[in-house]
Each structure stands twice: as structure tokens, then as C-alpha cells.
Design a protein around this motif. Structure first.
Motif, short mmCIF file in Angstrom:
data_model
loop_
_atom_site.label_atom_id
_atom_site.label_comp_id
_atom_site.label_asym_id
_atom_site.label_seq_id
_atom_site.Cartn_x
_atom_site.Cartn_y
_atom_site.Cartn_z
N VAL A 80 10.99 -7.00 -34.39
CA VAL A 80 10.27 -5.77 -34.02
C VAL A 80 10.30 -5.56 -32.51
O VAL A 80 10.54 -4.43 -32.03
CB VAL A 80 8.82 -5.83 -34.54
N MET A 81 10.06 -6.60 -31.74
CA MET A 81 10.05 -6.48 -30.29
C MET A 81 11.43 -6.06 -29.77
O MET A 81 11.55 -5.18 -28.90
CB MET A 81 9.64 -7.79 -29.63
N THR A 82 12.47 -6.68 -30.32
CA THR A 82 13.84 -6.38 -29.88
C THR A 82 14.21 -4.93 -30.18
O THR A 82 14.74 -4.21 -29.32
CB THR A 82 14.84 -7.33 -30.55
N VAL A 83 13.95 -4.49 -31.41
CA VAL A 83 14.31 -3.13 -31.81
C VAL A 83 13.46 -2.10 -31.07
O VAL A 83 13.96 -1.06 -30.64
CB VAL A 83 14.18 -2.98 -33.34
N ALA A 84 12.16 -2.37 -30.93
CA ALA A 84 11.27 -1.44 -30.22
C ALA A 84 11.69 -1.28 -28.76
O ALA A 84 11.46 -0.23 -28.15
CB ALA A 84 9.83 -1.92 -30.32
N ASP A 85 12.32 -2.32 -28.21
CA ASP A 85 12.80 -2.29 -26.83
C ASP A 85 14.19 -1.67 -26.74
O ASP A 85 14.84 -1.75 -25.71
CB ASP A 85 12.82 -3.71 -26.26
N GLN A 86 14.65 -1.08 -27.84
CA GLN A 86 15.96 -0.41 -27.95
C GLN A 86 17.12 -1.36 -27.71
O GLN A 86 18.20 -0.97 -27.27
CB GLN A 86 16.04 0.80 -27.01
#
Length: 229
Positions: A80-86
Motif C-alpha cells: 500500500v505504501m509503495t503504490v500510494a507513493d506512485q
């Protein structure tokens, strides 16, 4: 009495047949997409896409136990953190991405980011496939349907249709979406269906929403539930 002796070649064929994986059922797709949303991607609210690979044995039932076993190494918080950070998440059995905003008017869509590599490097999806020899079935999920203005624009410069051939060697494959991309709700409906049919010719095309999954094309017939709520 005639005695039939099976030679080694015939035995090999019989063994291969035992391992044959049946196509996804709507029930399996609903179970898989619900499980991944609840256990792995629940913190993502904006457009994102992922690809998840499962072994031949897991694909026979794709029950909760199979899903839990297949995705046990995927860290939900990191995903989630990786994807939310694009950024692009690269896991053991999953890859995932959001859109990447370029400027106020342009963005690289999530599906394209997963299917395109940088330079001579393999795409995130190709890399995932290369790292997993036991490939029984593959689930390609996108929150919003691939847009017909860019991602699946037939003949368009930036369409992903030809990129879907990365899944050609995996017989059991499905592309699933939840919502119809907002801009496609204002396009001519026949244009949208033509683009979706081009996707379906390469990978089974489904919609999972309101706690059910439907196949968008069956025996050449369009399922209106894929366009209308």
C-alpha cells in the motif's frame, strides 16, 4: 484378453492431462479479488492495478487457503505504501502500481506501468512471470476498466492490447475491473464495447462489483452488467 501396454510417451501425456487447470469461475474471481482487497490492497482508494500469479495446485480450487498460501510473502503495508507513493510494488507473487501523474494534464495509467519496461528491462509483469516457473493461472485486476481513450484504443500509439501477449503462455488468465472508467460512460457505447472485445480476445474480461463477478462476453454476447451498474 488383449493386454494394452502404455509406453512412456503415453504416460507423459496422461500425467500432463491430470495437471490441466480449468478456467476461472466467477466464484473464484470474486473470492480472489475480495481476499486481496481485504488482506493486501485495502488501504488503496484511488485507481490502481495488480497482477497476481498462482500455482497449478492453487488454481484448482483457489480457495481462501490457496490464496493465503500463495500471497503469504506479500507485505500489505509495504504494498500500500509503495503504490500510494506512485512507485511500483514488486513482490514474490504480485506486482502492483497506481497511475503516475506527469503534469496537470497527463498521467501514465496503472495498467501500462505494469505492462511496460524501462529501456531493455522486462516489464514488471514479465519479470514476475520470469521469476515463477509454476504458473497455473494469473489474475490481472484494475480498479477502473482500461480506458478506451488510451489504454485500449484500437490502433492507438499507447494502447496496451499487444502487451497482453505477456500472458499468452498461461492458459487460465483473467482481467477483472470494478468500476467503468468515468470517461467511458460518456463515450459512444459501441466504441467502448469494441475496445473491450479486443481485450477479451486476448484475456478473459470480467467485472467484479456489488459482491458478484460477471463475464463481459459469453459466446459473443455482451453482458450489459459490465457497462451499467
Amino acid at each position: 484378453m488383449v493386454q494394452v501396454v502404455l509406453g512412456p510417451a503415453i504416460l507423459i501425456v496422461l500425467c500432463c492431462c491430470i495437471l490441466t487447470v480449468t478456467p476461472f469461475t466467477e466464484e473464484q474471481l470474486l473470492r480472489a479479488t475480495n481476499f486481496i482487497r481485504q488482506e493486501k490492497t485495502g488501504g488503496l482508494n484511488n485507481q490502481y492495478a495488480y497482477v497476481a500469479l498462482f500455482t497449478v495446485a492453487q488454481c484448482r480450487q483457489l480457495a481462501d487457503a490457496d490464496l493465503r498460501d500463495a500471497l503469504r510473502q506479500e507485505d500489505a503495508a509495504n504494498l500500500v505504501m509503495t503504490v500510494a507513493d506512485q512507485q511500483i510494488y514488486r513482490g514474490t507473487k504480485m506486482v502492483a502500481a497506481s497511475y503516475l501523474q506527469i503534469d496537470n494534464q497527463h498521467a501514465v495509467h496503472a495498467e501500462a506501468r505494469l505492462l511496460n519496461g524501462e529501456g531493455n528491462a522486462p516489464s514488471p509483469v514479465q519479470d514476475l512471470i520470469n521469476r515463477n516457473e509454476d504458473r497455473g493461472c494469473v489474475l490481472f485486476y484494475t480498479l477502473n476498466s482500461p480506458c478506451t481513450g488510451l489504454c485500449v484504443r484500437i490502433g492507438g500509439q499507447y494502447n496496451i492490447l499487444n502487451k497482453l501477449n505477456v500472458f499468452d503462455n498461461i492458459n487460465n488468465r483473467a482481467l477483472v475491473y470494478n468500476d467503468v472508467y468515468f470517461a467511458d460512460l460518456t463515450r459512444k457505447e459501441d466504441i467502448v464495447w469494441a475496445a473491450w472485445a479486443a481485450v477479451n480476445a486476448r484475456i478473459g474480461f470480467y467485472r467484479c462489483f456489488n459482491n458478484r463477478c460477471v463475464r463481459c462476453f459469453k459466446n459473443g454476447t455482451q453482458n450489459s452488467n459490465c457497462y451499467y451498474t
